[in-house]
Design a protein around this motif. Sequence first.
Motif, PDB file in Angstrom:
ATOM      1  N   ARG A 198       0.974  -0.914   0.124  1.00  0.00           N
ATOM      2  CA  ARG A 198       0.149   0.285  -0.072  1.00  0.00           C
ATOM      3  C   ARG A 198       0.510   1.187   0.012  1.00  0.00           C
ATOM      4  O   ARG A 198       0.570   2.531  -0.301  1.00  0.00           O
ATOM      5  N   SER A 199       1.754   1.697   0.777  1.00  0.00           N
ATOM      6  CA  SER A 199       2.482   2.418   1.172  1.00  0.00           C
ATOM      7  C   SER A 199       3.893   2.400   0.112  1.00  0.00           C
ATOM      8  O   SER A 199       4.226   3.691  -0.149  1.00  0.00           O
ATOM      9  N   ILE A 248      15.072  -1.472   4.522  1.00  0.00           N
ATOM     10  CA  ILE A 248      14.753   0.029   5.246  1.00  0.00           C
ATOM     11  C   ILE A 248      14.814  -0.411   6.529  1.00  0.00           C
ATOM     12  O   ILE A 248      14.364  -1.411   7.143  1.00  0.00           O
ATOM     13  N   PRO A 249      16.201  -0.296   7.041  1.00  0.00           N
ATOM     14  CA  PRO A 249      16.971  -0.375   8.368  1.00  0.00           C
ATOM     15  C   PRO A 249      15.490   0.033   9.501  1.00  0.00           C
ATOM     16  O   PRO A 249      14.782   0.975   9.198  1.00  0.00           O
ATOM     17  N   SER A 257       8.756  11.101   5.119  1.00  0.00           N
ATOM     18  CA  SER A 257       9.036  10.149   4.133  1.00  0.00           C
ATOM     19  C   SER A 257       8.166   8.573   4.279  1.00  0.00           C
ATOM     20  O   SER A 257       7.801   8.716   4.878  1.00  0.00           O
ATOM     21  N   ASP A 258       7.808   8.139   3.007  1.00  0.00           N
ATOM     22  CA  ASP A 258       7.618   6.606   3.041  1.00  0.00           C
ATOM     23  C   ASP A 258       8.099   5.816   3.736  1.00  0.00           C
ATOM     24  O   ASP A 258       7.738   5.257   4.210  1.00  0.00           O
ATOM     25  N   GLU A 259       9.414   6.091   4.081  1.00  0.00           N
ATOM     26  CA  GLU A 259      10.061   4.937   5.099  1.00  0.00           C
ATOM     27  C   GLU A 259       9.808   5.031   6.272  1.00  0.00           C
ATOM     28  O   GLU A 259       9.521   4.231   7.217  1.00  0.00           O
ATOM     29  N   ALA A 265       3.046   2.368  10.423  1.00  0.00           N
ATOM     30  CA  ALA A 265       2.206   1.406  10.470  1.00  0.00           C
ATOM     31  C   ALA A 265       2.184   0.396  10.566  1.00  0.00           C
ATOM     32  O   ALA A 265       2.140  -0.238  11.780  1.00  0.00           O
ATOM     33  N   VAL A 266       3.988  -0.153  11.218  1.00  0.00           N
ATOM     34  CA  VAL A 266       3.926  -1.711  10.766  1.00  0.00           C
ATOM     35  C   VAL A 266       4.005  -1.682  12.461  1.00  0.00           C
ATOM     36  O   VAL A 266       3.783  -2.691  12.855  1.00  0.00           O
TER      37      VAL A 266
END
Length: 305
Positions: A198-199, A248-249, A257-259, A265-266
């Motif tokens: 999704r993201s 993604i660390p 940012s997307d990261e 979210a997670v």
Amino acid sequence: MPGRHPPIRRLPTTLAFGALVLAVSAVASPAAESPAATVPVPPPLPPERPEILKTPPAPEAPPPTPPARPAELTPPASPSKETADAPAQAKPSETGKPEIPVPPPTPPGRPPELSGEAALALKVTPPDDTACRTRLKRLGVEFEPLPPIIEGQCTAPLPLKVVRLADGVALPQGATLTCRTAEALARWVTEVQVEAERSLKHGLTGLELGGSYVCRGQNHDVDAKLSEHAFANAADIMAFTFAGRASIPVKAMPDGSDEARFLSAVREKACGFFRTVLGPGSNAAHANHFHLDERERTAGHRLCE
């Protein structure tokens, strides 16, 4: 004219009658007469006291004495401190010979299986996790059973080595976990996959772990309480890998940012599967990874920071 009497003036009839009455009264009641002196009369004597009130009442009879308590219901008198501390003395019996006091009974000895080395060898039967392993297979998790872990106080009676999660999400280092923690990880990763599509518009391919079972204290402190890692009940997520883009660390990312949005979210979703979730911002020890564990707390309390 000389020798004639002056004419007599007549009073009115009413006045004449009144004067006559006054004159008669004056004659009948001499002014010097005084009223006769009166002799004082003594008060009447009170009536005599009745005979029934002259005799004092007879004393009431005492209440009846209750019957004596039966001997079988009478508790033995507790000895005083001096009596209890004094050595037991022989008491004369009915035959005249002194009775030897009987010592209290000795408690039974500890069973051999609960003493010494035998007690240390006792083993508690671990809970049956057959149903949990069935659920793992249905979730597409690849795992293999491991022998029980006993390393001092660090124990895991039924550990599993998890090598792959659903949809081919790999664990390159593998993870030694209890079945319950492995199931929580597998269910959380399905949510991570949805969030990645999704993201980030890229599919999740794997998790880089910093550790699962490790016999150590919390935050690597040797004097601290044992960590949930010491019971194969925790996993540290260091990074997420994807198809077609850089990994993604887990660390602080630029706001917006997307990261940053993906990690936030997670991390929030992990709180629905694990009882403890720590990461960047919780403390310095968790600045570069997500710590996820299934530690039991009072009243089902969860720690999500």
